[in-house]
Scaffold this active site. Structure first.
Site, short mmCIF file in Angstrom:
data_model
loop_
_atom_site.label_atom_id
_atom_site.label_comp_id
_atom_site.label_asym_id
_atom_site.label_seq_id
_atom_site.Cartn_x
_atom_site.Cartn_y
_atom_site.Cartn_z
N HIS A 1 0.94 -1.22 0.33
CA HIS A 1 0.13 0.79 -0.40
C HIS A 1 0.95 0.97 -0.61
O HIS A 1 0.13 2.04 -0.58
CB HIS A 1 -0.96 0.23 1.53
CG HIS A 1 -2.08 -1.31 1.30
ND1 HIS A 1 -2.89 -1.58 2.84
CD2 HIS A 1 -2.03 -2.05 0.11
CE1 HIS A 1 -2.95 -2.51 1.67
NE2 HIS A 1 -2.88 -2.91 0.47
N HIS B 1 -8.93 -1.54 -4.73
CA HIS B 1 -8.50 -1.89 -3.84
C HIS B 1 -7.12 -3.25 -4.20
O HIS B 1 -6.42 -3.24 -4.21
CB HIS B 1 -8.90 -2.87 -2.00
CG HIS B 1 -7.75 -2.94 -2.09
ND1 HIS B 1 -6.90 -1.63 -0.57
CD2 HIS B 1 -6.85 -3.64 -1.31
CE1 HIS B 1 -6.31 -1.75 -0.52
NE2 HIS B 1 -5.92 -4.08 -0.70
N ASP C 1 -3.67 -2.24 -4.82
CA ASP C 1 -2.67 -3.67 -5.34
C ASP C 1 -1.11 -4.19 -6.06
O ASP C 1 -0.49 -4.31 -5.70
CB ASP C 1 -3.45 -5.38 -4.47
CG ASP C 1 -3.81 -5.05 -2.81
OD1 ASP C 1 -2.87 -4.40 -2.13
OD2 ASP C 1 -4.28 -6.17 -2.68
N HIS D 1 -1.48 -11.22 -4.76
CA HIS D 1 -0.33 -11.08 -4.81
C HIS D 1 1.41 -12.31 -5.34
O HIS D 1 1.67 -11.44 -6.18
CB HIS D 1 -0.09 -11.19 -3.42
CG HIS D 1 -0.56 -8.92 -2.50
ND1 HIS D 1 -0.07 -8.35 -2.99
CD2 HIS D 1 -1.38 -9.57 -1.75
CE1 HIS D 1 -0.36 -7.55 -2.08
NE2 HIS D 1 -1.87 -8.26 -1.27
#
Ligand SMILES: [Zn+2]
Length: 283
Positions: free
Chosen positions: A76, A233, A237, A260
Site C-alpha cells: 500500500h 483496492h 495492490d 499477490h
C-alpha cells in the site's frame, strides 16, 4: 520529464496489519536512480531495495526478505509512492511491517502531498513492455502487454452480495490514482479472519483498517467509500506490487482474480523474458 523524490522528510506511526506491532515510519529524499529502498533502523539501517528479487512470500500481503531480514506488507505504501509519481525514496522503519493506516493508501498520499515533490536532474526511466507475457494458475489469470500508457484492467468475482463480479479499467494519468484508487480499503471475510488469526496473521486488523464482510453484509458501520471499493483496492495492490519492477510501467496489465502471488509470478516471468521489455528514458 525528470525523476522526482520527496522534498523533505515525513514521518508517521501506526500498527502492522498482520503482526500487530507498533511501527514508526519515515520517508526521506533519495538520490537519482535509487528507486525505493526500505531501511530497517532497528537493525543497523539494514537496506532492502523494493525489488522483485527480494519477494519472499505473498499469501496475504507482499513480504520482502534480504539475507534473512524481513519486511512485510509493503504494497500500500509502494502504491502511494508510485501513484504520487515519486521515483526515489528511502523508507525508514523500526519494525518488521509497514503500518496499515486505514487499510488504503490515502494517508500515505496525503503525507507525500504535504512533503511535496522535488524534481531531480536525470530523466525519468520507464519499464516499457514490448511483448505480451501471461501467467495462469487455477483460474487466476494475469497478463501484461504493450501500451503507450500505464493501464490496468481488472476483474474480480466473489460470491458476496456487496461484490459479485466487479471490473475496472484504470488509466494512470494526472491525479487519477488519488481520485479513483488511493482511498479504497483492504477487505476480508469473517471466516477467513478466524483462519488468519489462528495462523498468527491479521493480529492488527480491525474495523479501522479493513472492510470486514460477513456472509450477508459487513461489520463496518460506515458505508463503503465506493460501491466497487473492492476492485479498486485490487488495482491499488497491483500498482503497489508492480512498483517492485523499480520504475513506472508503460504497458497494460489485465488481471482476472489475481492476488499477490500471481502478481509476483507474472513479474518474475516478465523479467526472465528479456525480449519482452526494455528500459527507456523520458524524452
Ligand atoms: Zn491490499
Amino acid at each position: 520529464m525528470n525523476q522526482t523524490t520527496i522534498a523533505k522528510d515525513i514521518a508517521v506511526s501506526g500498527i502492522g496489519l498482520h503482526t500487530g506491532v507498533d511501527v514508526n515510519l519515515k520517508l526521506r529524499p533519495a538520490p537519482e536512480n535509487t528507486g525505493y529502498v526500505f531501511v530497517r533502523t532497528d537493525l543497523d539501517n539494514f537496506e532492502i531495495p523494493a525489488s522483485v528479487e527480494y519477494i519472499s512470500h505473498c499469501s496475504y500481503a507482499t513480504t520482502l526478505m534480504r539475507r534473512g531480514v524481513v519486511l512485510s506488507t509493503c504494497e500500500h505504501l509502494l502504491s502511494a509512492l508510485r501513484g504520487s509519481d515519486v521515483d526515489n525514496c528511502f523508507i525508514e522503519l523500526d519494525n518488521i511491517e509497514i503500518p496499515i493506516m486505514d487499510g488504503s493508501s490515502e494517508d500515505f498520499i496525503e503525507l507525500i502531498r504535504k512533503a511535496g515533490l522535488a524534481e531531480q536532474q536525470s530523466p525519468r526511466r520507464f519499464f516499457r513492455v514490448l511483448k505480451t507475457v501471461d501467467f495462469e494458475e487455477a483460474g487466476r489469470r494475469m497478463s501484461i502487454e504493450p501500451s503507450d500508457k500505464y493501464e490496468i484492467e481488472c476483474v474480480i468475482d466473489f460470491p458476496h452480495r456487496f461484490i459479485n463480479r466487479q471490473s475496472f479499467h484504470f488509466i494512470f494519468e494526472n491525479g487519477s490514482f488519488g481520485r479513483e484508487i488511493a482511498s479504497a480499503r483492504t477487505f476480508g471475510f469473517t471466516n477467513e479472519i478466524e483462519m488468519l488469526r489462528k495462523a498468527n496473521l491479521a493480529l492488527g486488523g480491525s474495523l479501522d483498517n479493513a472492510i470486514v464482510l460477513t456472509p450477508d453484509g459487513m461489520l463496518n458501520e460506515q458505508p463503503l467509500r465506493f460501491p466497487d471499493e473492492f476492485i479498486r483496492h485490487k488495482i491499488l495492490d497491483i500498482i503497489g506490487d508492480f512498483a517492485l519492477l523499480g520504475m513506472p510501467v508503460l504497458g497494460k496489465i489485465i488481471a482476472e482474480k489475481s492476488g499477490h502471488a500471481v502478481h509476483a509470478a507474472l513479474m518474475s516471468k516478465l523479467l526472465k523474458t528479456d525480449y519482452a521489455w526494455e528500459i527507456v528514458e523520458a524524452t
